[in-house]
Design a protein around this motif. Structure first.
Motif, PDB file in Angstrom:
ATOM      1  N   GLY A   2       5.629 -10.150   5.213  1.00  4.28           N
ATOM      2  CA  GLY A   2       5.739 -11.366   4.406  1.00  4.28           C
ATOM      3  C   GLY A   2       4.364 -11.892   4.011  1.00  4.28           C
ATOM      4  N   LYS A   3       3.441 -11.871   4.977  1.00  3.72           N
ATOM      5  CA  LYS A   3       2.081 -12.354   4.696  1.00  3.72           C
ATOM      6  C   LYS A   3       1.378 -11.452   3.686  1.00  3.72           C
ATOM      7  CE  LYS A   3       1.231 -14.633   9.100  1.00  3.72           C
ATOM      8  NZ  LYS A   3       0.895 -14.273  10.474  1.00  3.72           N
ATOM      9  N   ILE A   4       1.540 -10.144   3.866  1.00  7.24           N
ATOM     10  CA  ILE A   4       0.888  -9.196   2.951  1.00  7.24           C
ATOM     11  C   ILE A   4       1.443  -9.373   1.539  1.00  7.24           C
ATOM     12  CG2 ILE A   4       0.610  -6.732   2.408  1.00  7.24           C
ATOM     13  CD1 ILE A   4       0.653  -6.182   5.447  1.00  7.24           C
ATOM     14  N   LEU A   5       2.766  -9.558   1.457  1.00  5.62           N
ATOM     15  CA  LEU A   5       3.421  -9.735   0.156  1.00  5.62           C
ATOM     16  C   LEU A   5       2.833 -10.937  -0.584  1.00  5.62           C
ATOM     17  CD1 LEU A   5       5.757  -8.660  -1.642  1.00  5.62           C
ATOM     18  CD2 LEU A   5       7.239 -10.343  -0.541  1.00  5.62           C
ATOM     19  N   ALA A   6       2.656 -12.040   0.164  1.00  2.30           N
ATOM     20  CA  ALA A   6       2.126 -13.257  -0.450  1.00  2.30           C
ATOM     21  C   ALA A   6       0.693 -13.057  -0.939  1.00  2.30           C
ATOM     22  CB  ALA A   6       2.191 -14.403   0.559  1.00  2.30           C
ATOM     23  N   GLU A   7      -0.086 -12.284  -0.197  1.00  5.67           N
ATOM     24  CA  GLU A   7      -1.501 -12.117  -0.545  1.00  5.67           C
ATOM     25  C   GLU A   7      -1.772 -10.993  -1.528  1.00  5.67           C
ATOM     26  OE1 GLU A   7      -4.244 -11.734   2.734  1.00  5.67           O
ATOM     27  OE2 GLU A   7      -3.270 -13.426   3.746  1.00  5.67           O
ATOM     28  N   LYS A   8      -1.027  -9.892  -1.382  1.00  2.00           N
ATOM     29  CA  LYS A   8      -1.378  -8.674  -2.133  1.00  2.00           C
ATOM     30  C   LYS A   8      -0.307  -8.215  -3.107  1.00  2.00           C
ATOM     31  CE  LYS A   8      -4.849  -7.613   0.881  1.00  2.00           C
ATOM     32  NZ  LYS A   8      -6.242  -7.435   0.477  1.00  2.00           N
ATOM     33  N   GLY A   9       0.909  -8.702  -2.953  1.00  4.63           N
ATOM     34  CA  GLY A   9       1.984  -8.225  -3.821  1.00  4.63           C
ATOM     35  C   GLY A   9       2.634  -6.967  -3.277  1.00  4.63           C
ATOM     36  N   ASN A  10       3.303  -6.230  -4.178  1.00  2.78           N
ATOM     37  CA  ASN A  10       4.097  -5.063  -3.774  1.00  2.78           C
ATOM     38  C   ASN A  10       3.289  -3.769  -3.738  1.00  2.78           C
ATOM     39  OD1 ASN A  10       6.849  -6.092  -3.506  1.00  2.78           O
ATOM     40  ND2 ASN A  10       6.570  -6.662  -5.646  1.00  2.78           N
ATOM     41  N   PHE A  11       3.901  -2.747  -3.124  1.00  2.00           N
ATOM     42  CA  PHE A  11       3.277  -1.425  -3.023  1.00  2.00           C
ATOM     43  C   PHE A  11       4.216  -0.368  -3.590  1.00  2.00           C
ATOM     44  CE2 PHE A  11       1.205  -4.135  -0.075  1.00  2.00           C
ATOM     45  CZ  PHE A  11      -0.122  -3.723  -0.063  1.00  2.00           C
ATOM     46  N   LYS A  12       3.650   0.493  -4.416  1.00  2.00           N
ATOM     47  CA  LYS A  12       4.482   1.531  -5.044  1.00  2.00           C
ATOM     48  C   LYS A  12       4.814   2.631  -4.039  1.00  2.00           C
ATOM     49  CE  LYS A  12       6.700   3.169  -8.540  1.00  2.00           C
ATOM     50  NZ  LYS A  12       6.212   3.851  -9.726  1.00  2.00           N
ATOM     51  N   VAL A  13       3.827   2.956  -3.197  1.00  2.00           N
ATOM     52  CA  VAL A  13       4.084   3.968  -2.169  1.00  2.00           C
ATOM     53  C   VAL A  13       3.671   3.408  -0.813  1.00  2.00           C
ATOM     54  CG1 VAL A  13       3.481   6.266  -1.298  1.00  2.00           C
ATOM     55  CG2 VAL A  13       3.805   5.924  -3.748  1.00  2.00           C
ATOM     56  N   ILE A  14       4.566   3.524   0.167  1.00  2.00           N
ATOM     57  CA  ILE A  14       4.259   3.135   1.548  1.00  2.00           C
ATOM     58  C   ILE A  14       4.386   4.386   2.409  1.00  2.00           C
ATOM     59  CG2 ILE A  14       4.938   1.691   3.511  1.00  2.00           C
ATOM     60  CD1 ILE A  14       6.029  -0.347   1.530  1.00  2.00           C
ATOM     61  N   PHE A  15       3.330   4.667   3.168  1.00  2.00           N
ATOM     62  CA  PHE A  15       3.339   5.840   4.041  1.00  2.00           C
ATOM     63  C   PHE A  15       3.459   5.428   5.503  1.00  2.00           C
ATOM     64  CE2 PHE A  15       0.758   7.541   0.500  1.00  2.00           C
ATOM     65  CZ  PHE A  15       1.330   8.781   0.330  1.00  2.00           C
ATOM     66  N   SER A  16       4.000   6.324   6.310  1.00  2.00           N
ATOM     67  CA  SER A  16       3.774   6.260   7.755  1.00  2.00           C
ATOM     68  C   SER A  16       3.806   7.699   8.228  1.00  2.00           C
ATOM     69  CB  SER A  16       4.836   5.411   8.454  1.00  2.00           C
ATOM     70  OG  SER A  16       6.048   6.111   8.569  1.00  2.00           O
ATOM     71  N   THR A  17       2.737   8.142   8.888  1.00  2.00           N
ATOM     72  CA  THR A  17       2.722   9.527   9.361  1.00  2.00           C
ATOM     73  C   THR A  17       2.547   9.542  10.862  1.00  2.00           C
ATOM     74  OG1 THR A  17       0.360   9.666   8.949  1.00  2.00           O
ATOM     75  CG2 THR A  17       1.789  10.499   7.231  1.00  2.00           C
ATOM     76  N   ASN A  18       3.503  10.170  11.529  1.00  2.00           N
ATOM     77  CA  ASN A  18       3.516  10.269  12.984  1.00  2.00           C
ATOM     78  C   ASN A  18       3.431   8.882  13.626  1.00  2.00           C
ATOM     79  OD1 ASN A  18       3.883  12.152  15.018  1.00  2.00           O
ATOM     80  ND2 ASN A  18       1.728  12.109  15.591  1.00  2.00           N
ATOM     81  N   VAL A  19       4.098   7.912  13.037  1.00  2.00           N
ATOM     82  CA  VAL A  19       4.009   6.524  13.479  1.00  2.00           C
ATOM     83  C   VAL A  19       5.401   5.929  13.710  1.00  2.00           C
ATOM     84  CG1 VAL A  19       3.457   4.197  12.657  1.00  2.00           C
ATOM     85  CG2 VAL A  19       1.776   6.023  12.432  1.00  2.00           C
ATOM     86  N   LEU A  20       6.316   6.185  12.764  1.00  2.00           N
ATOM     87  CA  LEU A  20       7.641   5.568  12.843  1.00  2.00           C
ATOM     88  C   LEU A  20       8.311   5.889  14.184  1.00  2.00           C
ATOM     89  CD1 LEU A  20       9.254   3.818  10.876  1.00  2.00           C
ATOM     90  CD2 LEU A  20      10.495   5.855  10.150  1.00  2.00           C
ATOM     91  N   LEU A  21       8.043   7.082  14.713  1.00  2.00           N
ATOM     92  CA  LEU A  21       8.668   7.494  15.973  1.00  2.00           C
ATOM     93  C   LEU A  21       8.218   6.636  17.152  1.00  2.00           C
ATOM     94  CD1 LEU A  21       7.137  10.784  17.425  1.00  2.00           C
ATOM     95  CD2 LEU A  21       5.917   9.252  15.908  1.00  2.00           C
ATOM     96  N   SER A  22       7.125   5.844  16.954  1.00  2.00           N
ATOM     97  CA  SER A  22       6.592   5.025  18.046  1.00  2.00           C
ATOM     98  C   SER A  22       6.947   3.551  17.914  1.00  2.00           C
ATOM     99  CB  SER A  22       5.066   5.132  18.074  1.00  2.00           C
ATOM    100  OG  SER A  22       4.688   6.465  18.231  1.00  2.00           O
ATOM    101  N   ILE A  23       7.575   3.155  16.819  1.00  2.00           N
ATOM    102  CA  ILE A  23       7.790   1.729  16.572  1.00  2.00           C
ATOM    103  C   ILE A  23       9.081   1.258  17.238  1.00  2.00           C
ATOM    104  CG2 ILE A  23       8.143  -0.032  14.784  1.00  2.00           C
ATOM    105  CD1 ILE A  23       6.210   1.526  13.022  1.00  2.00           C
ATOM    106  N   ILE A  24       8.919   0.494  18.322  1.00  2.00           N
ATOM    107  CA  ILE A  24      10.086   0.060  19.099  1.00  2.00           C
ATOM    108  C   ILE A  24      10.974  -0.855  18.248  1.00  2.00           C
ATOM    109  CG2 ILE A  24      10.823  -1.245  21.136  1.00  2.00           C
ATOM    110  CD1 ILE A  24       8.245  -0.267  22.538  1.00  2.00           C
ATOM    111  N   GLU A  25      10.346  -1.854  17.597  1.00  2.00           N
ATOM    112  CA  GLU A  25      11.118  -2.796  16.768  1.00  2.00           C
ATOM    113  C   GLU A  25      11.311  -2.191  15.385  1.00  2.00           C
ATOM    114  OE1 GLU A  25      12.463  -5.395  18.001  1.00  2.00           O
ATOM    115  OE2 GLU A  25      11.417  -5.392  19.921  1.00  2.00           O
ATOM    116  N   ILE A  26      12.074  -1.120  15.325  1.00  2.00           N
ATOM    117  CA  ILE A  26      12.160  -0.361  14.080  1.00  2.00           C
ATOM    118  C   ILE A  26      12.912  -1.140  12.994  1.00  2.00           C
ATOM    119  CG2 ILE A  26      14.288   0.961  14.556  1.00  2.00           C
ATOM    120  CD1 ILE A  26      12.607   3.446  13.547  1.00  2.00           C
ATOM    121  N   GLY A  27      13.821  -2.026  13.409  1.00  2.00           N
ATOM    122  CA  GLY A  27      14.570  -2.824  12.433  1.00  2.00           C
ATOM    123  C   GLY A  27      13.647  -3.759  11.672  1.00  2.00           C
ATOM    124  N   SER A  28      12.771  -4.436  12.411  1.00  2.00           N
ATOM    125  CA  SER A  28      11.812  -5.348  11.794  1.00  2.00           C
ATOM    126  C   SER A  28      10.883  -4.579  10.855  1.00  2.00           C
ATOM    127  CB  SER A  28      11.012  -6.047  12.901  1.00  2.00           C
ATOM    128  OG  SER A  28       9.908  -6.721  12.369  1.00  2.00           O
TER     129      SER A  28
END
Ligand SMILES: [Zn+2]
Length: 578
Positions: free
Chosen positions: A163-189
C-alpha cells in the motif's frame, strides 16, 4: 483416502485439510552454524513435518519456525544473510536472461519493475531501460544492492508495505520473486500486495523449486525451515485464484536442483500457453493433486536413510576415514535425519571462511577449510551439495586421483565412481552450461535388429515445442559449424557413426568449451538452447548420420543462425590421444 487421520489447518487456504505425510523428527535450524560459545547455549529445535492439503493441494511445513529463528540481527540490529547471488556466475547469467525475456515480452519504456527478495540486485541491475525497485529484508545484502545503484527497501513484503509503495511509486508492470515465495509464511498478505501493485495487464513472475522434481529425485534435503511451501502448478494455480490472479505460462528451469518459472496475471489478461497445459497434464498423470505421490516419497526417504546408514557403517567397519564436503543446509537435514554425527564424519570441509571453525547444527561436526581437507587423507567425502556434483568432481580431481571418492545420498545412496560420473550420459543437466541437457538413449536389441526412442513428448528435457526434424549426413573430414541461434533450441543425436559435438559459451572471458561424443559409442540426445555456439564433426574417419529436431521451422528469409569460423575458439576439433 486417509480417514481418522489428524488434520491440521492449511496455512494457504485456512481449511482443516492438511494431512502429515512425512516426519523428519526434531530438527535444528539448517543454516545455524554454531561457534564454540553458542555450542554450550543449546539450540532451537522444531518438528520438521510436512503435510499435503487435501483442499488446495499445497504442500507445506506443518510447524513453520518464525523468521526470527533463522534471520538473526547482529548487535547493531542489522540482519545478515550469507548467500550473495552475484557471487555465482551461473546465477548472473540466469538472471540476465530472465530480465531480457521480460523486457521483450512485457515491458515498455514507462513501465516499472519490482523484485520481491531482490538479494544483492542481481536481477534488477540487468534492467537498463526501466525504473526498478527491490525489496530485500536482509540489511547487509540490501546495502550491496544500493551501492550498485539498485533502489532497495529493507523490509518484508506485506500487503501493508505494498500500500505504501503504491502511494509513492504507483504500479508495476512486472513483479518478480525468485526462490523467495517458498519462504514467505504470510503468503496471503504477500499475494494481496502483489495483486494491488500489478499494473494493467501486469505480470507476476515467480521461480521456485518444483515439488515434482523433489519427488522424482527424492531430494528430501531441500525440505527445511526457511522453505515453508513446496509448489506444484496445481497448488499455485489454486493459491493465485483466491487472490484474483491466474497462471498463464510456466517453464522449467535448471537452477536449485530443478525449479519452475511461473507467469501469472489478472484473470483473463493473457491466454494460457500450450506448455502450461502440458505441465498441468503431467501433474495430473503423476497424481500431484492427491496425497499418493507424497506417501510414496515418504517411503523412499525412509529407504534412503536405511541405505545411507548401512553404506557408511560398512565403510567405517572397513576402517575408512569419512568426512563431509560442503557445510550446507542440505547436509544439516541429512545428518540429523539419518543420525550421522562425529563418530562417522570426522569433519566437514567448506570454502566459506565464515563457517570455518564453527560446528554443524544438531550434530556439532567441526567445519574446516578445504586446505585441511586437501592435506588430509580422507577416503570418502559425503557430498551435501549434490546439485553441484559435476563441478565439484572437476574441482577435486586431486582427491579423486589419489583414490578418494564422493558419496551421494540421492536418489539412492551410493559411491560416485569418477569413470561413470565423468561420462556425459550421467549428467542430465550441465550446470556449467545452463539449459544444456542430455538424455541417455536406451538401445533395445534382439535377433531381429534394434531400436531406440529419441524424443518423447513426455521427456523432461523436451519443451513440447516442435518446429521440424531433419537428417544430415557428414563425410569424414567435414566440420559443421560453428553456429548459434538466438531463439531456436536444437535437439541433436547421431544415429549412425559417431560425432564430436562442441559447445562454446562466450558470454564471459575466457569462453568455456564443452565437448561431447554422440553416436553408436555413446547414445545420447543433446538439448542445446539458444545462445551457445555449437558444431560437430564425424569421428574415426567414418560417415556420420545426424538427426536434428528443432523447436522452430526454418525460415530462409530470416534465418535464426549466426555463423563463426570453426576455429574461432582455437583448435577444438583435433582428436588427441588421452
Ligand atoms: Zn489448503
Amino acid at each position: 483416502m486417509l480417514f481418522g487421520v489428524e488434520k491440521f489447518i492449511c496455512k494457504a487456504c485456512n481449511k482443516p485439510a492438511l494431512v502429515k505425510f512425512i516426519s523428519f523428527g526434531k530438527m535444528p535450524i539448517a543454516n545455524a552454524f554454531l561457534t564454540k560459545e553458542t555450542l554450550e547455549k543449546g539450540e532451537f529445535y522444531y518438528n520438521l513435518d510436512v503435510g499435503f492439503c487435501e483442499e488446495c493441494k499445497m504442500v507445506q511445513l506443518i510447524e513453520m519456525p518464525p523468521y526470527s529463528k533463522y534471520i538473526v540481527p547482529d548487535d547493531a540490529g542489522k540482519t545478515h544473510y550469507a548467500f550473495f547471488s552475484s557471487t555465482s556466475k551461473f546465477m548472473e547469467k540466469h538472471f540476465a536472461e530472465m530480465a531480457k525475456e521480460a523486457e521483450e515480452k512485457f515491458l515498455d519504456e514507462n513501465s516499472q519493475v519490482l523484485d520481491i527478495g531482490s538479494n544483492d540486485g542481481i536481477l534488477l541491475k540487468a534492467f537498463k531501460n526501466n525504473k526498478t525497485l527491490g525489496i530485500e529484508p536482509s540489511d547487509n545484502v540490501a546495502d550491496v544492492a544500493r551501492t550498485q545503484g539498485v533502489e532497495t527497501i529493507s523490509k518484508f513484503f506485506t500487503e501493508e508495505l505494498a500500500g505504501k509503495i503504491l502511494a509513492e511509486k504507483g504500479n508495476f508492470k512486472v513483479i518478480f520473486s525468485t526462490n523467495v515465495l517458498l519462504s514467505i509464511i504470510e503468503i496471503g498478505s504477500c499475494m494481496k500486495g502483489i495483486e494491488r501493485l500489478l499494473a494493467n495487464k501486469g505480470v507476476f513472475i515467480t521461480e521456485d523449486p518444483y515439488i515434482p522434481e523433489i519427488l522424482e529425485k527424492v531430494s528430501y534435503d531441500q525440505i527445511y525451515d526457511a522453505h515453508v511451501w513446496y509448489f506444484s502448478l496445481t497448488s499455485l494455480s489454486n493459491l493465485f485464484e483466491r487472490y484474483g490472479l491466474e497462471v498463464f505460462d510456466a517453464e522449467k528451469q535448471w537452477v536449485h536442483g530443478g525449479s519452475m518459472r511461473v507467469y501469472a496475471c489478472r484473470k483473463g489478461d493473457y491466454p494460457k500457453t500450450d506448455r502450461l497445459k502440458k505441465y498441468l497434464q503431467e501433474e495430473k498423470e503423476k497424481d500431484i493433486d492427491t496425497i499418493q505421490p507424497y506417501l510414496e516419497l515418504s517411503k523412499k526417504v525412509e529407504q534412503s536413510r536405511i541405505e545411507l546408514k548401512a553404506l557408511l557403517r560398512k565403510l567405517k567397519d572397513e576402517g575408512k576415514k569419512i568426512v563431509g564436503y560442503a557445510a550446507a543446509s542440505k547436509g544439516t537435514i541429512v545428518q540429523n535425519y539419518c543420525d550421522i554425527g562425529r563418530e562417522t564424519l570426522e569433519y566437514i570441509s567448506d570454502s566459506t571462511p565464515f563457517k570455518q571453525g564453527r560446528f554443524s547444527p544438531g550434530k556439532h561436526i567441526p567445519i574446516v577449510s578445504p586446505e585441511h581437507f586437501h592435506e588430509d587423507n580422507a577416503d570418502y567425502a559425503l557430498l551435501s551439495a549434490w546439485n553441484h556434483a559435476e563441478e565439484i568432481m572437476q574441482k577435486e580431481s586431486e582427491f579423486l586421483k589419489r583414490g578418494g571418492r564422493f558419496i551421494v545420498h540421492y536418489p539412492t545412496p551410493r559411491i560416485l565412481e569418477p569413470e561413470s560420473t565423468n561420462k556425459p550420459s550421467n549428467n542430465p543437466n550441465s550446470e556449467d552450461f545452463p539449459g544444456v541437457e542430455i538424455k541417455k538413449l536406451n538401445v533395445i536389441a534382439n535377433g531381429q535388429g534394434y531400436l531406440f526412442e529419441v524424443v518423447r513428448n513426455d521427456d523432461n528435457l523436451f519443451s513440447g515445442k516442435f518446429g521440424q526434424t531433419l537428417v544430415s549426413e557428414l563425410y569424414p573430414g567435414t566440420i559443421k559449424g560453428l553456429h548459434k541461434h538466438s531463439k531456436q533450441t536444437d535437439y541433436t543425436t547421431c544415429i549412425k557413426g559417431n560425432i564430436k559435438y562442441v559447445l562454446v559459451d562466450d558470454s564471459q572471458e575466457p569462453a568455456k568449451i564443452k565437448v561431447l561424443t554422440i553416436g553408436e559409442k555413446n547414445s545420447i540426445l543433446v538439448k542445446t538452447p539458444p545462445g551457445y555456439w555449437h558444431g560437430y564433426m564425424p569421428l574415426a574417419n567414418e560417415k556420420a548420420t545426424v538427426l536434428h529436431l528443432m523447436d522452430r521451422t526454418y525460415n530462409p528469409k530470416k534465418p535464426d543462425t549466426e555463423r563463426k569460423d570453426a576455429f574461432a575458439f582455437g583448435d577444438v576439433w583435433t582428436v588427441r590421444p588421452s
